[in-house]
Design a protein around this motif. Sequence first.
Motif, PDB file in Angstrom:
ATOM      1  N   TRP A 250      25.916 -12.971  18.918  1.00  0.00           N
ATOM      2  CA  TRP A 250      24.149 -13.048  18.465  1.00  0.00           C
ATOM      3  C   TRP A 250      23.814 -11.418  17.974  1.00  0.00           C
ATOM      4  N   ALA A 252      22.853  -9.398  13.649  1.00  0.00           N
ATOM      5  CA  ALA A 252      23.882  -8.812  12.919  1.00  0.00           C
ATOM      6  C   ALA A 252      23.796  -7.307  11.790  1.00  0.00           C
ATOM      7  N   GLY A 256      25.908  -5.128  16.150  1.00  0.00           N
ATOM      8  CA  GLY A 256      26.616  -7.191  15.675  1.00  0.00           C
ATOM      9  C   GLY A 256      27.297  -6.669  14.823  1.00  0.00           C
ATOM     10  N   LYS A 257      28.017  -5.680  13.835  1.00  0.00           N
ATOM     11  CA  LYS A 257      28.888  -5.485  12.485  1.00  0.00           C
ATOM     12  C   LYS A 257      30.362  -5.655  13.381  1.00  0.00           C
ATOM     13  N   ALA A 260      31.886  -8.113  15.942  1.00  0.00           N
ATOM     14  CA  ALA A 260      32.804  -8.479  15.458  1.00  0.00           C
ATOM     15  C   ALA A 260      33.948  -7.991  14.538  1.00  0.00           C
ATOM     16  N   TRP A 272      28.661 -16.408  14.533  1.00  0.00           N
ATOM     17  CA  TRP A 272      27.938 -15.659  14.228  1.00  0.00           C
ATOM     18  C   TRP A 272      26.611 -15.660  14.132  1.00  0.00           C
ATOM     19  N   CYS A 274      22.140 -15.027  13.468  1.00  0.00           N
ATOM     20  CA  CYS A 274      21.329 -14.209  13.928  1.00  0.00           C
ATOM     21  C   CYS A 274      20.088 -14.704  13.362  1.00  0.00           C
ATOM     22  N   LYS A 279      20.003 -13.132   5.880  1.00  0.00           N
ATOM     23  CA  LYS A 279      21.873 -12.395   5.884  1.00  0.00           C
ATOM     24  C   LYS A 279      22.067 -13.978   6.240  1.00  0.00           C
ATOM     25  N   GLU A 283      28.222 -14.455   4.517  1.00  0.00           N
ATOM     26  CA  GLU A 283      29.533 -14.123   4.547  1.00  0.00           C
ATOM     27  C   GLU A 283      30.115 -12.810   5.284  1.00  0.00           C
ATOM     28  N   VAL A 284      30.409 -12.616   6.548  1.00  0.00           N
ATOM     29  CA  VAL A 284      30.700 -10.716   6.865  1.00  0.00           C
ATOM     30  C   VAL A 284      31.785 -10.928   7.527  1.00  0.00           C
ATOM     31  N   LEU A 289      27.426 -16.214   8.464  1.00  0.00           N
ATOM     32  CA  LEU A 289      25.822 -16.084   9.410  1.00  0.00           C
ATOM     33  C   LEU A 289      25.578 -16.946  10.145  1.00  0.00           C
TER      34      LEU A 289
END
Length: 335
Positions: A250, A252, A256-257, A260, A272, A274, A279, A283-284, A289
């Motif tokens: 929870w 981003a 959070g990054k 991840a 993932w 948020c 966001k 896609e990260v 997300l």
Amino acid sequence: MNTRISILMSVRDTEQYLPACLDSIVVQTYANWELVAVNNDSSDRSKEILMEYSQKDSRIRVYDTDRIGLIPALQTSYRHAQGTLVTRMDSDDIMPPDKLEVMHCTWQQYGKGTVVAGGTKYFMDGGEVGGGFRRYERWLNQIAKDQTYYEEIYRECVIPSQCWLVHRDDFNAAKGFAPEVYPEDYDLCFRFYQQKLRVVGIDKILNYCRDRPDRTSRNDDNYQDNRFFDLKIRYFYELDRDFSRPLVLWGAGRKGKDLAKLLLKYENHFHWVCNNSRKIGKEVYGVNLEPTEVVAKLDRPQILVAVTSPPMLPEIQKQLTSWGKQPMRDFWFFA
């Protein structure tokens, strides 16, 4: 029972503060203690000061470290310790006169299998303590009051390094200062948790912790916030991860990054989420997300909350509990 307490101390270049620290130990109302002070390659008069005090009080013993560094110095200190109970002290901090007495009396009520921890007050000579330390101080003291050490353990170091007391058998079971892992105080907290030791908090200030510009936690890369994530995630997977349950991250933002990236080293898939509409759907790092509402639909998810703004945490907890999620069982704060 009048049990001897070993006070473990590493000393390096603190001649300006060391006399006040030693004076606060010598006047303790609980008299059955020993101070095992280790000179950690000091370039000032720290060792001379220690020797002067040891000549006046036989309870103070002074050694040189085998290897330079905080953990090696603490290892040396513990190797020479003779007490049944163990605690630690920083050489620039100050004990209130009844610190050892209060901690010993509390420990006696519970016995082996228990870590006793007290409250902390930060201070700075001729200046204002930073806002971050004040927030940390309030948080620590609230934990001591609420007895929520393990509920909060993934958030930050929950037991002040200078304010715990434990039986040496329990300390040994938790491997004491054997692992050379920094931050050493946070790693020790996790090992207390791993050994299922009960932590009993005392709602009383039992250590005055000096804030100063050259403080190790301000300047050493080993103590930078997001480096703690490596430690937290390692213990989460060792102690709390249940692969039969879906995993949720929870948040981003920056934290959070960072989290991840670490999670992807342990498993290929997690949710993932948020609440940032800009966001959601993107896609990260190969992870899509999703909106936070996804959490309510998942079957027994394990949720790691990593948000940049700590004031958001009470609102997030309120949302999670409204969905029937409980701290330590279903969600943990990594903020």
